[in-house]
Motif scaffolding. Structure first.
Motif, PDB file in Angstrom:
ATOM      1  N   ASP A  59     -22.469 -26.680 -47.383  1.00 20.43           N
ATOM      2  CA  ASP A  59     -23.440 -25.906 -48.158  1.00 20.43           C
ATOM      3  C   ASP A  59     -23.863 -24.688 -47.338  1.00 20.43           C
ATOM      4  O   ASP A  59     -24.945 -24.645 -46.766  1.00 20.43           O
ATOM      5  CB  ASP A  59     -24.656 -26.765 -48.522  1.00 20.43           C
ATOM      6  CG  ASP A  59     -24.350 -27.786 -49.598  1.00 20.43           C
ATOM      7  OD1 ASP A  59     -23.292 -27.675 -50.236  1.00 20.43           O
ATOM      8  OD2 ASP A  59     -25.168 -28.691 -49.798  1.00 20.43           O
ATOM      9  N   GLU A  61     -24.945 -20.797 -46.476  1.00 18.75           N
ATOM     10  CA  GLU A  61     -25.878 -19.848 -47.072  1.00 18.75           C
ATOM     11  C   GLU A  61     -25.163 -18.770 -47.873  1.00 18.75           C
ATOM     12  O   GLU A  61     -25.660 -18.341 -48.914  1.00 18.75           O
ATOM     13  CB  GLU A  61     -26.735 -19.199 -45.991  1.00 18.75           C
ATOM     14  CG  GLU A  61     -27.762 -18.238 -46.553  1.00 18.75           C
ATOM     15  CD  GLU A  61     -28.692 -17.653 -45.511  1.00 18.75           C
ATOM     16  OE1 GLU A  61     -29.547 -16.858 -45.900  1.00 18.75           O
ATOM     17  OE2 GLU A  61     -28.559 -17.992 -44.317  1.00 18.75           O
ATOM     18  N   PHE A  63     -22.871 -18.953 -49.893  1.00 20.49           N
ATOM     19  CA  PHE A  63     -22.542 -19.424 -51.239  1.00 20.49           C
ATOM     20  C   PHE A  63     -23.785 -19.805 -52.043  1.00 20.49           C
ATOM     21  O   PHE A  63     -23.683 -20.255 -53.168  1.00 20.49           O
ATOM     22  CB  PHE A  63     -21.595 -20.628 -51.164  1.00 20.49           C
ATOM     23  CG  PHE A  63     -20.212 -20.260 -50.714  1.00 20.49           C
ATOM     24  CD1 PHE A  63     -19.252 -19.878 -51.640  1.00 20.49           C
ATOM     25  CD2 PHE A  63     -19.878 -20.262 -49.372  1.00 20.49           C
ATOM     26  CE1 PHE A  63     -17.988 -19.520 -51.240  1.00 20.49           C
ATOM     27  CE2 PHE A  63     -18.620 -19.906 -48.964  1.00 20.49           C
ATOM     28  CZ  PHE A  63     -17.670 -19.523 -49.894  1.00 20.49           C
ATOM     29  N   TYR A  64     -24.967 -19.647 -51.447  1.00 20.18           N
ATOM     30  CA  TYR A  64     -26.213 -20.016 -52.107  1.00 20.18           C
ATOM     31  C   TYR A  64     -26.602 -18.943 -53.121  1.00 20.18           C
ATOM     32  O   TYR A  64     -26.669 -17.767 -52.800  1.00 20.18           O
ATOM     33  CB  TYR A  64     -27.325 -20.192 -51.061  1.00 20.18           C
ATOM     34  CG  TYR A  64     -28.676 -20.492 -51.659  1.00 20.18           C
ATOM     35  CD1 TYR A  64     -28.950 -21.736 -52.205  1.00 20.18           C
ATOM     36  CD2 TYR A  64     -29.663 -19.527 -51.688  1.00 20.18           C
ATOM     37  CE1 TYR A  64     -30.193 -22.011 -52.756  1.00 20.18           C
ATOM     38  CE2 TYR A  64     -30.912 -19.798 -52.233  1.00 20.18           C
ATOM     39  CZ  TYR A  64     -31.168 -21.043 -52.769  1.00 20.18           C
ATOM     40  OH  TYR A  64     -32.393 -21.311 -53.316  1.00 20.18           O
ATOM     41  N   CYS A  65     -26.832 -19.356 -54.358  1.00 19.58           N
ATOM     42  CA  CYS A  65     -27.346 -18.495 -55.420  1.00 19.58           C
ATOM     43  C   CYS A  65     -26.515 -17.218 -55.608  1.00 19.58           C
ATOM     44  O   CYS A  65     -27.033 -16.109 -55.542  1.00 19.58           O
ATOM     45  CB  CYS A  65     -28.806 -18.153 -55.123  1.00 19.58           C
ATOM     46  SG  CYS A  65     -29.665 -17.509 -56.579  1.00 19.58           S
ATOM     47  N   PHE A  87     -33.108 -19.055 -49.307  1.00 18.23           N
ATOM     48  CA  PHE A  87     -32.329 -20.159 -48.732  1.00 18.23           C
ATOM     49  C   PHE A  87     -33.113 -20.811 -47.605  1.00 18.23           C
ATOM     50  O   PHE A  87     -33.725 -20.137 -46.787  1.00 18.23           O
ATOM     51  CB  PHE A  87     -30.990 -19.634 -48.194  1.00 18.23           C
ATOM     52  CG  PHE A  87     -30.134 -20.709 -47.598  1.00 18.23           C
ATOM     53  CD1 PHE A  87     -29.367 -21.530 -48.401  1.00 18.23           C
ATOM     54  CD2 PHE A  87     -30.097 -20.898 -46.223  1.00 18.23           C
ATOM     55  CE1 PHE A  87     -28.570 -22.527 -47.857  1.00 18.23           C
ATOM     56  CE2 PHE A  87     -29.307 -21.890 -45.663  1.00 18.23           C
ATOM     57  CZ  PHE A  87     -28.542 -22.704 -46.484  1.00 18.23           C
ATOM     58  N   GLU A  92     -29.198 -27.339 -51.240  1.00 20.47           N
ATOM     59  CA  GLU A  92     -27.903 -27.663 -51.835  1.00 20.47           C
ATOM     60  C   GLU A  92     -27.419 -26.495 -52.679  1.00 20.47           C
ATOM     61  O   GLU A  92     -28.201 -25.809 -53.326  1.00 20.47           O
ATOM     62  CB  GLU A  92     -28.012 -28.914 -52.697  1.00 20.47           C
ATOM     63  CG  GLU A  92     -28.205 -30.173 -51.890  1.00 20.47           C
ATOM     64  CD  GLU A  92     -28.151 -31.420 -52.748  1.00 20.47           C
ATOM     65  OE1 GLU A  92     -27.561 -31.380 -53.851  1.00 20.47           O
ATOM     66  OE2 GLU A  92     -28.703 -32.434 -52.313  1.00 20.47           O
ATOM     67  N   LEU A  93     -26.101 -26.305 -52.675  1.00 14.32           N
ATOM     68  CA  LEU A  93     -25.492 -25.247 -53.474  1.00 14.32           C
ATOM     69  C   LEU A  93     -25.373 -25.659 -54.928  1.00 14.32           C
ATOM     70  O   LEU A  93     -25.165 -26.828 -55.229  1.00 14.32           O
ATOM     71  CB  LEU A  93     -24.066 -24.952 -52.979  1.00 14.32           C
ATOM     72  CG  LEU A  93     -23.869 -24.486 -51.560  1.00 14.32           C
ATOM     73  CD1 LEU A  93     -22.398 -24.216 -51.323  1.00 14.32           C
ATOM     74  CD2 LEU A  93     -24.702 -23.267 -51.263  1.00 14.32           C
ATOM     75  N   ARG A  95     -22.875 -25.865 -57.623  1.00 16.27           N
ATOM     76  CA  ARG A  95     -21.420 -25.948 -57.493  1.00 16.27           C
ATOM     77  C   ARG A  95     -20.679 -25.795 -58.815  1.00 16.27           C
ATOM     78  O   ARG A  95     -19.462 -25.756 -58.826  1.00 16.27           O
ATOM     79  CB  ARG A  95     -21.029 -27.240 -56.799  1.00 16.27           C
ATOM     80  CG  ARG A  95     -21.457 -27.215 -55.322  1.00 16.27           C
ATOM     81  CD  ARG A  95     -20.887 -28.386 -54.555  1.00 16.27           C
ATOM     82  NE  ARG A  95     -21.153 -28.267 -53.131  1.00 16.27           N
ATOM     83  CZ  ARG A  95     -20.273 -27.835 -52.251  1.00 16.27           C
ATOM     84  NH1 ARG A  95     -19.073 -27.479 -52.628  1.00 16.27           N
ATOM     85  NH2 ARG A  95     -20.581 -27.773 -50.974  1.00 16.27           N
ATOM     86  N   ARG A 117     -22.507 -12.311 -53.204  1.00 19.15           N
ATOM     87  CA  ARG A 117     -23.816 -12.490 -52.560  1.00 19.15           C
ATOM     88  C   ARG A 117     -24.051 -11.281 -51.673  1.00 19.15           C
ATOM     89  O   ARG A 117     -23.184 -10.913 -50.881  1.00 19.15           O
ATOM     90  CB  ARG A 117     -23.846 -13.772 -51.724  1.00 19.15           C
ATOM     91  CG  ARG A 117     -25.203 -14.009 -51.078  1.00 19.15           C
ATOM     92  CD  ARG A 117     -25.789 -15.338 -51.529  1.00 19.15           C
ATOM     93  NE  ARG A 117     -27.193 -15.468 -51.232  1.00 19.15           N
ATOM     94  CZ  ARG A 117     -27.688 -15.758 -50.041  1.00 19.15           C
ATOM     95  NH1 ARG A 117     -26.904 -15.930 -49.016  1.00 19.15           N
ATOM     96  NH2 ARG A 117     -28.982 -15.863 -49.878  1.00 19.15           N
TER      97      ARG A 117
END
Length: 144
Positions: A59, A61, A63-65, A87, A92-93, A95, A117
């Motif tokens: 997970d 960062e 790939f977060y949001c 973040f 959790e991402l 997915r 991102r």
């Protein structure tokens, strides 16, 4: 690779695309973006469900949001930006990503999903969709 230094053996380990060991630490593995269409083959007009999934990996960062950019392969595009909390470690991402798109004309379409991102591409996936023209049958003719 192995070196012998006066009775001592030194071992170098190289890894690509996964976990890389350099100084005994580990580099987290990146998730992989997969894109699926349902149905992949259909007659027009049709609405296709596209589902993107981040598979495996940590997970991270980056790939977060993410922002989503859909290129439908028919000359149209759409984008979606999420409004997420900042973040934090342990977050959790998301997915799974999904969207529907209508194809009115027959053709072979290559749909592309891009995750972005901070104005940077972090993942891209494509899937082919085949849309065939509807041919009139004898039973269709009796409906007119």
């Amino acid at each position: 690779m192995r070196w012998h230094l006066g009775g001592w053996a030194a071992v170098a380990v190289f890894a690509f695309g996964g976990v890389a060991l350099a100084d005994g630490g580990a580099k987290a593995k990146r998730p992989r973006l997969d894109l699926r269409a349902s149905p992949k083959v259909a007659f027009s007009p049709v609405e296709i469900l596209l589902t993107g999934q981040l598979k495996g990996g940590a997970d991270l960062e980056e790939f977060y949001c993410p922002g989503l950019e859909w290129d439908w392969g028919d000359g149209t595009r759409s984008a979606h930006e999420s409004d997420c909390a900042p973040f934090e470690s342990g977050a959790e991402l998301e997915r799974f990503f999904s969207a529907r798109h209508a194809y009115r004309s027959p053709g072979a379409y290559n749909v592309r999903l891009t995750l972005r991102r901070a104005n940077r591409t972090v993942a891209v996936a494509t899937v082919a969709v085949a849309v065939h023209g509807h041919t009139a049958s004898a039973s269709d003719a009796s409906d007119y």
